[in-house]
Design an enzyme around this catalytic site. Sequence first.
Site, PDB file in Angstrom:
ATOM      1  N   LYS A  51     -61.681  17.752  12.365  1.00 40.29           N
ATOM      2  CA  LYS A  51     -62.027  16.390  12.781  1.00 40.29           C
ATOM      3  C   LYS A  51     -62.586  16.372  14.202  1.00 40.29           C
ATOM      4  CE  LYS A  51     -58.430  14.518   9.772  1.00 40.29           C
ATOM      5  NZ  LYS A  51     -57.063  13.963   9.687  1.00 40.29           N
ATOM      6  N   GLN A  96     -52.000  11.879  11.935  1.00 43.89           N
ATOM      7  CA  GLN A  96     -52.126  13.073  11.100  1.00 43.89           C
ATOM      8  C   GLN A  96     -50.851  13.231  10.268  1.00 43.89           C
ATOM      9  OE1 GLN A  96     -54.861  15.104  10.780  1.00 43.89           O
ATOM     10  NE2 GLN A  96     -53.699  15.952   9.057  1.00 43.89           N
ATOM     11  N   ASP A 121     -58.449   5.360   9.329  1.00 46.10           N
ATOM     12  CA  ASP A 121     -57.975   6.002   8.100  1.00 46.10           C
ATOM     13  C   ASP A 121     -57.764   4.985   6.993  1.00 46.10           C
ATOM     14  OD1 ASP A 121     -57.857   8.741   7.954  1.00 46.10           O
ATOM     15  OD2 ASP A 121     -56.002   8.916   9.105  1.00 46.10           O
ATOM     16  N   GLU A 380     -71.121 -35.131  47.728  1.00 43.72           N
ATOM     17  CA  GLU A 380     -72.186 -35.555  46.802  1.00 43.72           C
ATOM     18  C   GLU A 380     -72.117 -34.879  45.437  1.00 43.72           C
ATOM     19  OE1 GLU A 380     -73.738 -38.146  48.018  1.00 43.72           O
ATOM     20  OE2 GLU A 380     -72.486 -37.707  49.755  1.00 43.72           O
TER      21      GLU A 380
END
Length: 876
Positions: A51, A96, A121, A380
């Site tokens: 992997k 895993q 997964d 203002e």
Amino acid sequence: DKSAGIRQGQVREQLKKEVAEMKSQLPGFRPGLVVLQVGDREDSNLYISMKLKAAAQIGLNAKHIRLPKTATEDEVCKMWTGSVNENPEAHGLIVQLPLDSVHPIDTEKVTNAVTPEKDVDGLSSVNAGRLARGDLQDCFIPCTPNGLALLILRAGVSVAGRNAVVIGRSKIVGAPMHDLLLWNHATVTCCHSKTPDLAAHVGGADILVVGAGKAEMVKGDWIKEGAVVIDCGINYIPDSSRPGGKRVVGDVHYPSAKERAKYITPVPGGVGPMTVAMLMENTVKSAQRFLQNYRPGNWSISYKRVKSQKPQPSDAQISHSCPGKPIGQLAKEVGLFPKEVEPYGASRAKVRLDVLNRLNKQPDGKYVVVTGITPTPLGEGHSTVVLGLAQALGAHLNVSAFACVGQPSPPSSFGSRGGAVGGGYSQIIPIEEVCCSKPLGLSITGTYTFVHLFIKFQRICFQSYVKKVTEGFVTSLQKLDIVKSDPSTLTQEEIRRFVQLDINLKTKMVLNVCGLQDRAFLENEIMAVLSLSTSPRDLQHRLAKMVVAASQSGELVTTEDLGVSAVLALLLNNALKPCLMQTLEGTPAFVHIAHDSPSVMADKIALKLVGSQGFVVSDTAHGADVGMERFFNITCRSSGLQPDVVVLVVTVRALKMHGGGPRVTGFPLPLQYLQENLELLLKGCSHLKKQVDNAMSNGLPVVVAVNVFSSDTEAELELVCNQARQTGVFDAVKCTNWSHGGAGALALAQSVQKAAEMRRPFHFLYDLQMPVIDKIKKVAQSMYGAKDVEFSPKAKEKLELYIKQGFGSFPVCIAKTHLSLSNDPELKGVPVDFTLPITDVNANVGANFLCLLADMVKLPTSPVKTNRILNINVTV
């Protein structure tokens, strides 16, 4: 076998391209994968290495976390819920299996601890549930079934209408494969070890998926001629001809099955590579979703449209009737990571400065600065227009927009003016959490500096336990011509000189060490330092340079000389983080410490978050002659930022005052301001033209925003707009955002958008290398219209001293009244032939500017009768 390898390679190449594209879209972004392992099983190590290798091949940033066999269930779950789930650099999270621990661990509990958005997964209950109900676009499909489906698809086999048989019901293969085939319109039968007459079921299958875990269970003569067979089994059987005495076989008897099947996956080498490829695909998909949510400017934000009421309620009533969204939701909507946000209750949050490191390579958005004409004492509506403009851009034009306003102090919050954070339907909410006092840290720091530094410091500095010396200690001694670094070698006279740093006790700041005036002066510089600092390191550097006294020889004594700059930085580090809040309509806003404008950090972070097509609307205090001038020539020099558009706020009542109307001191307003008077208004437009010139002095396009009050007539508003357009501004529009929210500033927002497309060169009013007196005259003559500048003897003496000390290249800040272009609040309109008297000069060394005090004529005070925050419309 070959075709499966080719398809796995095709997937890898496609993913590699997608990863490269994401990186180009967001420089510095790299999709990440985290694999969590418990124990040290050999087979797990092999799978993990596959992997990690696959991740590296496509450009993923893969991380392997291994916990010992002694890890408990709680420790494994906390690993996810603690930091990994929230890690913005991890987009795929894998457990895993099996978990090799000496303690019993519930595998389902561990897999469910992974946030579903990163469960690549597809093993969590949330993803399994979404797959079971057919939400295929809203879930991660387990990698093996996903890979199998891709193999079938790329073999050119249509699934819809076919009979499919799945042998096995595991959560990893069997159950999700059944759901996946079902939602792709196959007729699916799920078999298992207890299913009677299994061969008959297999014989009717057009598509057969086997994952039972029994070696060569399915025989070739069971299989239908021309079927698609996918073998997920991995089993070991004795084989004396192999070095290890065993070999790997699947759940299907491959030699006989391949004679009948049209397509069949071999074991090993069939399903495995595609499983890894799908794991990478899910990780890339997760990263793409993450990028979609957190790409600067690409916000998925919810806005609220306001419904104005007549008569209009008070600001507080409006605020309480419109509860905002949770601050965590707002932070996520604008692309902030959870770790970058520090919530303070439900409606406020500090934003960590780390976000700038993450977004450092991103282009800034459009930068709009809002200023105004010289106001009446009532104000203002700068902040109201800022917030209304941001609401119009965001909620009404669907543009990423951020408002940045300064934190109000008590005089602006509860005096004759409004709340300093907007009003009506353009305000920050909740009002009671923003209209608060100046940050407590400033008062603490000011008191600490004057009391602790000069009194307590002298008592403890040279007690016998002092062993270590700092760099500041050595530097301070060198300033006194004492070349020593060991405290024990100092004589009593040297100690006395060092403790007092040879301070001139006649220095005003020392004589009035606990005096309010001097503490306020220091607090003002601290506020300027906080406002202008560009990083925590810059903050500490600036604080270290702050001058607190002078020596007998005239040298300046700094906080670094006293050895306390690091303590001050520690006290103020949290104050450097801007405060995230929201407007009434859900537009994000930073409310932060201001030195005539919001802090540099607030503007910098906002400009990154809105993206290249977004807008940051930043407020400046007072008129264009004061607040805007300091913003351009001091703040922009410090930040390195260059605005794109200037918005100049104008009101009819202020122009009438500049046209010769009576002095405004409170409510009710004089009759001249409540009735139409075009002649008085036209005279006042001379002041408008002067402030337009000031606003255009840096080369930027100017849009005039006429903030409408209920007493203004249409003829008066048209007169102001026409007069403004004749001065060469980009546009002049009316704004009713106080009474209508963002919808009332829609025309202003559209004009600002168009003006921002005009790329005009920005330039400063003066060069820093000009002589100081020339810089002062440049500001006074260009911005105020003064004939000349006159210095008192004291101011001349101090200015010469600061020039000798190397501060002549600082920008200049002139402290004068904001109620007139001159130093006399009574002189309205455009005063001419006046001389600006400078009575004192202070070196704000930490803030990097010289502050010049203009002699201001004091006005007689008048009691304030009421204000808008107390439920009175100022125009009625």
